[in-house]
Design a protein around this motif. Structure first.
Motif, PDB file in Angstrom:
ATOM      1  N   LEU A   1       0.884  -1.327   0.051  1.00  0.00           N
ATOM      2  CA  LEU A   1      -0.037   0.018   0.209  1.00  0.00           C
ATOM      3  C   LEU A   1       1.042   1.124  -0.033  1.00  0.00           C
ATOM      4  O   LEU A   1       0.534   2.315  -0.396  1.00  0.00           O
ATOM      5  CB  LEU A   1      -0.902   0.134   1.306  1.00  0.00           C
ATOM      6  CG  LEU A   1      -1.881  -1.124   1.465  1.00  0.00           C
ATOM      7  CD1 LEU A   1      -2.578  -0.969   2.838  1.00  0.00           C
ATOM      8  CD2 LEU A   1      -2.879  -1.080   0.363  1.00  0.00           C
ATOM      9  N   ARG A   2       2.180   1.060   0.396  1.00  0.00           N
ATOM     10  CA  ARG A   2       3.048   2.397   0.708  1.00  0.00           C
ATOM     11  C   ARG A   2       3.511   3.025  -0.690  1.00  0.00           C
ATOM     12  O   ARG A   2       3.275   1.935  -1.979  1.00  0.00           O
ATOM     13  CB  ARG A   2       4.033   2.194   1.489  1.00  0.00           C
ATOM     14  CG  ARG A   2       3.558   1.738   2.934  1.00  0.00           C
ATOM     15  CD  ARG A   2       4.882   2.180   3.768  1.00  0.00           C
ATOM     16  NE  ARG A   2       6.058   1.272   3.657  1.00  0.00           N
ATOM     17  CZ  ARG A   2       6.172   0.248   4.235  1.00  0.00           C
ATOM     18  NH1 ARG A   2       5.249  -0.334   5.111  1.00  0.00           N
ATOM     19  NH2 ARG A   2       7.427  -0.398   4.011  1.00  0.00           N
ATOM     20  N   GLU A   3       4.205   3.941  -1.014  1.00  0.00           N
ATOM     21  CA  GLU A   3       4.566   4.356  -2.233  1.00  0.00           C
ATOM     22  C   GLU A   3       5.630   3.331  -2.944  1.00  0.00           C
ATOM     23  O   GLU A   3       6.459   3.000  -2.084  1.00  0.00           O
ATOM     24  CB  GLU A   3       5.343   5.757  -1.773  1.00  0.00           C
ATOM     25  CG  GLU A   3       5.846   6.488  -3.116  1.00  0.00           C
ATOM     26  CD  GLU A   3       6.649   7.878  -2.886  1.00  0.00           C
ATOM     27  OE1 GLU A   3       6.979   8.488  -3.818  1.00  0.00           O
ATOM     28  OE2 GLU A   3       6.401   8.191  -1.775  1.00  0.00           O
ATOM     29  N   GLY A   4       5.301   3.075  -4.144  1.00  0.00           N
ATOM     30  CA  GLY A   4       6.400   2.278  -4.719  1.00  0.00           C
ATOM     31  C   GLY A   4       5.622   0.839  -4.747  1.00  0.00           C
ATOM     32  O   GLY A   4       6.143   0.011  -5.372  1.00  0.00           O
ATOM     33  N   GLY A   5       4.618   0.390  -3.945  1.00  0.00           N
ATOM     34  CA  GLY A   5       4.119  -0.845  -3.661  1.00  0.00           C
ATOM     35  C   GLY A   5       3.128  -0.992  -4.883  1.00  0.00           C
ATOM     36  O   GLY A   5       2.598  -0.160  -5.620  1.00  0.00           O
ATOM     37  N   ALA A   6       2.620  -2.110  -5.054  1.00  0.00           N
ATOM     38  CA  ALA A   6       1.983  -2.709  -6.195  1.00  0.00           C
ATOM     39  C   ALA A   6       0.519  -2.216  -6.142  1.00  0.00           C
ATOM     40  O   ALA A   6       0.000  -1.988  -7.121  1.00  0.00           O
ATOM     41  CB  ALA A   6       2.169  -4.325  -6.137  1.00  0.00           C
ATOM     42  N   LEU A   7       0.066  -1.735  -5.041  1.00  0.00           N
ATOM     43  CA  LEU A   7      -1.227  -1.376  -4.927  1.00  0.00           C
ATOM     44  C   LEU A   7      -1.365   0.169  -4.582  1.00  0.00           C
ATOM     45  O   LEU A   7      -2.272   0.833  -4.387  1.00  0.00           O
ATOM     46  CB  LEU A   7      -2.241  -1.966  -3.789  1.00  0.00           C
ATOM     47  CG  LEU A   7      -1.922  -3.656  -3.887  1.00  0.00           C
ATOM     48  CD1 LEU A   7      -2.794  -4.139  -2.801  1.00  0.00           C
ATOM     49  CD2 LEU A   7      -2.843  -4.281  -5.240  1.00  0.00           C
TER      50      LEU A   7
END
Length: 379
Positions: free
Chosen positions: A232-238
């Motif tokens: 969910l964090r910046e750079g994450g898939a979602l």
């Protein structure tokens, strides 16, 4: 014609008195009052890593002792005690083997309860449990008197090792229950979801993965959302479909969504529970769904587990678990229309509800929420 008189029946012996099973009440009570020994034995096995050391093949106490660096005879006594509860099994040749329960003490088990076992037997619990009568008498937590601080303040200021165990336990538990929640939901027609007090956002991440059209918001305290699920964090898939929103749902819920998920957080004092529900209702559009997911103390299949958690909540934060009736009452008081109540996984229940149009515009409700925003609670 000669009649033959029937032979007289042999006298019947009086019936034997019924053989009653011996009364087990006294032995059962003795086992219960020694319950701390069972909890301590599970904690010892978890801390020593016995379950991790034992593979698929049975092993002797000597072999296990060498692996976990203990004395063999005391370890054998520990394993024998646990075996009487079904945690490990002693073989006829004296070796010990895994059971379904002992495998849950392995760190690498998919359904591992190792960190939960450690958390529920942390040092503070052994100081708090003997004061349960005090908590029952007053209705207040005992941790504040024990340590001079509210529970979470004490945990993070003075007991960092216990705080780390708590974080691991809650993370693993949340990941496990999130799968059950995601599998139980049909979000057809839902475009947005808000996970209220959702911790690291495992439920939200699971829903976003399951439904590619869905957008979601995670609302929790700043330190919590800062450590949200990496997806969910910046750079994450979602991350492009997720919003991480720091805040306290007891003060305000500044997000609109088609579905609000409130999972396992309505266990504080009644005032905080009521304010959280009212804040959600105040923020939501008419017709929005509100899904509350909780353990219930009147669910017979898990009553020993949930009632124990209920008493632990009384001890540490002055909180409580709910009955079906008490939770429906609080949701209804907040203005929600409660519909289906259904089981989710082995010990959770989902309360499905909607926000009706009349409540959304209620002047009294807006006044309640405005007052709630002026009060800050510490966790």
């Amino acid at each position: 014609m000669t009649m033959t008189r029937p032979a007289a029946a042999a006298p019947q012996a009086p019936p034997a008195p019924p053989q009653h099973a011996p009364d087990q009440s006294a032995m059962r009570m003795r086992e219960l009052v020694f319950g701390a020994a069972c909890a301590a034995a599970i904690r010892a096995a978890a801390r020593l890593g016995v379950a991790d050391a034992l593979g698929d093949e049975p092993a002797t106490a000597e072999e296990l002792a060498a692996a976990v660096r203990t004395e063999a005879r005391p370890l054998g006594r520990l394993l024998r005690a646990l075996g009487s509860y079904g945690v490990f099994a002693e073989q006829p040749d004296g070796r010990f083997a895994h059971t379904a329960m002992s495998r849950m003490l392995r760190e690498d088990a998919p359904d591992s309860l190792r960190n939960i076992a450690l958390w529920c037997t942390e040092p503070w619990t052994w100081e708090a449990w003997p004061r349960l009568d005090e908590a029952v008498r007053t209705g207040r937590d005992v941790v504040t008197d024990l340590y001079g601080k509210r529970f979470f303040e004490y945990l993070h200021d003075d007991a960092p090792e216990s705080a780390a165990v708590f974080n691991k336990a809650m993370t693993r538990s949340s990941m496990q229950s999130a799968r059950d929640v995601v599998d139980s939901l049909d979000l057809t027609g839902i475009a947005s979801v808000a996970d209220i007090g959702g911790g690291q956002g495992h439920v939200l991440a699971g829903l976003l993965e399951r439904y590619p059209q869905l957008r979601g918001t995670l609302l929790d305290l700043p330190k919590v959302v800062a450590n949200a699920d990496p997806r969910l964090r910046e750079g994450g898939a979602l991350a492009d479909r997720a919003t991480l929103l720091p805040g306290d749902c007891r003060n305000e819920v500044p997000v609109q969504a088609d579905l609000y998920v409130i999972k396992n957080i309505l266990e504080w004092d009644d005032d905080s529970t009521r304010r959280t529900l009212r804040n959600v209702v105040a923020a939501a559009r008419p017709g929005a769904r509100v899904l509350v997911i909780e353990n219930l103390v009147d669910d017979s299949a898990s009553m020993r587990f949930t009632t124990a958690m209920d008493l632990l909540l009384l001890l540490n934060v002055g909180g409580q678990k709910h009955t079906r009736e008490s939770l429906v009452t609080r949701m209804t008081e907040a203005g929600l229309e409660v519909g289906e109540v259904r089981p989710v996984g082995p010990y959770l229940h989902a309360f499905d509800s909607v926000v009706p149009a009349a409540v959304r515009g209620g002047q009294a409700l807006r006044e309640d929420v405005r007052c709630a925003k002026t009060t800050t609670l510490s966790v």
